[in-house]
Enzyme design. Structure first.
Site, PDB file in Angstrom:
ATOM      1  N   ASP A   5      54.504 -52.096  -3.590  1.00  0.00           N
ATOM      2  CA  ASP A   5      55.704 -51.837  -4.960  1.00  0.00           C
ATOM      3  C   ASP A   5      54.950 -51.571  -6.229  1.00  0.00           C
ATOM      4  O   ASP A   5      53.811 -51.926  -6.384  1.00  0.00           O
ATOM      5  CB  ASP A   5      56.232 -53.396  -5.153  1.00  0.00           C
ATOM      6  CG  ASP A   5      57.634 -53.301  -5.830  1.00  0.00           C
ATOM      7  OD1 ASP A   5      57.806 -52.724  -6.974  1.00  0.00           O
ATOM      8  OD2 ASP A   5      58.679 -53.477  -5.270  1.00  0.00           O
ATOM      9  N   ASP A  28      52.264 -46.784  -6.055  1.00  0.00           N
ATOM     10  CA  ASP A  28      53.406 -46.057  -6.344  1.00  0.00           C
ATOM     11  C   ASP A  28      53.441 -45.084  -5.379  1.00  0.00           C
ATOM     12  O   ASP A  28      52.676 -44.313  -4.806  1.00  0.00           O
ATOM     13  CB  ASP A  28      53.068 -45.334  -7.737  1.00  0.00           C
ATOM     14  CG  ASP A  28      54.005 -44.489  -8.017  1.00  0.00           C
ATOM     15  OD1 ASP A  28      54.831 -44.066  -7.310  1.00  0.00           O
ATOM     16  OD2 ASP A  28      54.088 -43.981  -9.317  1.00  0.00           O
ATOM     17  N   ASN A  55      62.151 -48.826   1.775  1.00  0.00           N
ATOM     18  CA  ASN A  55      63.258 -49.509   0.890  1.00  0.00           C
ATOM     19  C   ASN A  55      62.615 -49.347  -0.357  1.00  0.00           C
ATOM     20  O   ASN A  55      61.994 -49.959  -1.149  1.00  0.00           O
ATOM     21  CB  ASN A  55      63.343 -50.997   1.308  1.00  0.00           C
ATOM     22  CG  ASN A  55      64.157 -51.720   0.349  1.00  0.00           C
ATOM     23  OD1 ASN A  55      65.395 -50.833   0.086  1.00  0.00           O
ATOM     24  ND2 ASN A  55      64.323 -52.941   0.282  1.00  0.00           N
ATOM     25  N   TYR A 120      71.297 -39.860  -7.269  1.00  0.00           N
ATOM     26  CA  TYR A 120      70.958 -40.774  -6.455  1.00  0.00           C
ATOM     27  C   TYR A 120      71.566 -40.704  -4.798  1.00  0.00           C
ATOM     28  O   TYR A 120      71.013 -40.671  -4.031  1.00  0.00           O
ATOM     29  CB  TYR A 120      71.374 -42.200  -6.936  1.00  0.00           C
ATOM     30  CG  TYR A 120      71.347 -43.627  -6.157  1.00  0.00           C
ATOM     31  CD1 TYR A 120      69.858 -44.121  -5.954  1.00  0.00           C
ATOM     32  CD2 TYR A 120      72.146 -44.051  -5.333  1.00  0.00           C
ATOM     33  CE1 TYR A 120      69.755 -44.871  -5.224  1.00  0.00           C
ATOM     34  CE2 TYR A 120      71.989 -45.222  -4.456  1.00  0.00           C
ATOM     35  CZ  TYR A 120      70.480 -45.793  -4.438  1.00  0.00           C
ATOM     36  OH  TYR A 120      70.528 -46.764  -3.705  1.00  0.00           O
ATOM     37  N   LYS A 124      69.930 -40.048  -1.075  1.00  0.00           N
ATOM     38  CA  LYS A 124      70.113 -40.868   0.014  1.00  0.00           C
ATOM     39  C   LYS A 124      70.687 -39.943   1.158  1.00  0.00           C
ATOM     40  O   LYS A 124      70.446 -40.387   2.282  1.00  0.00           O
ATOM     41  CB  LYS A 124      71.106 -42.173  -0.260  1.00  0.00           C
ATOM     42  CG  LYS A 124      70.425 -42.962  -1.406  1.00  0.00           C
ATOM     43  CD  LYS A 124      69.313 -43.781  -0.741  1.00  0.00           C
ATOM     44  CE  LYS A 124      68.667 -44.861  -1.732  1.00  0.00           C
ATOM     45  NZ  LYS A 124      67.418 -45.361  -0.970  1.00  0.00           N
TER      46      LYS A 124
END
Length: 222
Positions: A5, A28, A55, A120, A124
């Protein structure tokens, strides 16, 4: 379990919950060198990588015409480009071992347009597409690839997103939020555990014949 993360503190906090079978590797995913270091460390620590869960997401909710080019690049880097970096490096080790399971986290935004989420949602949608392509290419090597597509979630990130969107003139939040709940037969948001349970199933042997699927976890939203 190795956790990467960009937020080093949060990364270590989550890893601490699962000691000693966890490893925090702050980094990153938009930086190939950082991703490579994570894969190498995880492989060194655990011997091999059998499961990958992609995720990741960053939101910048505002109308499309208000996005700067830098805004668009940042969203593409985090929400779309980073995932293939990680998957490419991990899949190589999985193919060498002849087994593996990958799950990508998508979103209902990939097919349900909403004011403020054009970039966004587009990213996706790309995640859904690459999931199907990789499922086709990697299956002969013993690697399955699937995705989950959460709907409305009772998460701190989503609450913050709703708050930001509510400040956009014409966005009609919280009206849109109420409409989402109304269109969801279960009439409530999901929680993180309900999405995690589906991911756990998809990476398990119980889902050994599930490949190339994008599973809606949206309470039946229509």
């Amino acid at each position: 379990m190795a956790i990467q993360d960009v937020d080093a503190g949060a990364c270590r906090e989550v890893a601490e919950r699962y000691r000693p079978r966890s490893l925090a590797v702050p980094g990153d995913i938009t930086d190939p060198a950082s991703v490579s270091a994570t894969v190498e460390r995880a492989t060194s620590e655990f011997g091999r990588i059998d499961i990958l869960v992609n995720n990741v997401g960053v939101s910048n909710p505002k109308p499309f015409l208000d996005h700067s080019l830098d805004d668009i690049d940042r969203s593409l880097d985090v929400n779309l480009r980073g995932m293939p970096y990680v998957t490419r490096m991990v899949a190589e080790t999985m193919v060498a071992n002849g087994t593996g399971s990958i799950v990508n986290v998508s979103s209902v935004a990939s097919y349900e347009p909403c004011t403020g989420s054009a970039i966004y949602g587009t990213c996706k949608g790309g995640i859904n597409t690459v999931t199907r392509y990789l499922a086709h290419e990697l299956a002969p090597h013993g690697v399955r690839v699937n995705a989950v597509s959460p709907g409305l979630m009772a998460s701190s990130r989503h609450v913050g997103l709703v708050t930001e969107l509510g400040e956009i003139p014409g966005a009609r939040y919280p009206q849109l939020l109420a409409e989402c709940v109304h269109r969801t037969p279960l009439a409530r948001p999901s929680n993180a555990a309900e999405v995690a349970d589906v991911i756990a199933f998809l990476v398990s042997d119980a889902a050994s014949y599930v490949n190339g699927a994008v599973w809606d976890v949206n309470g039946g939203m229509i």
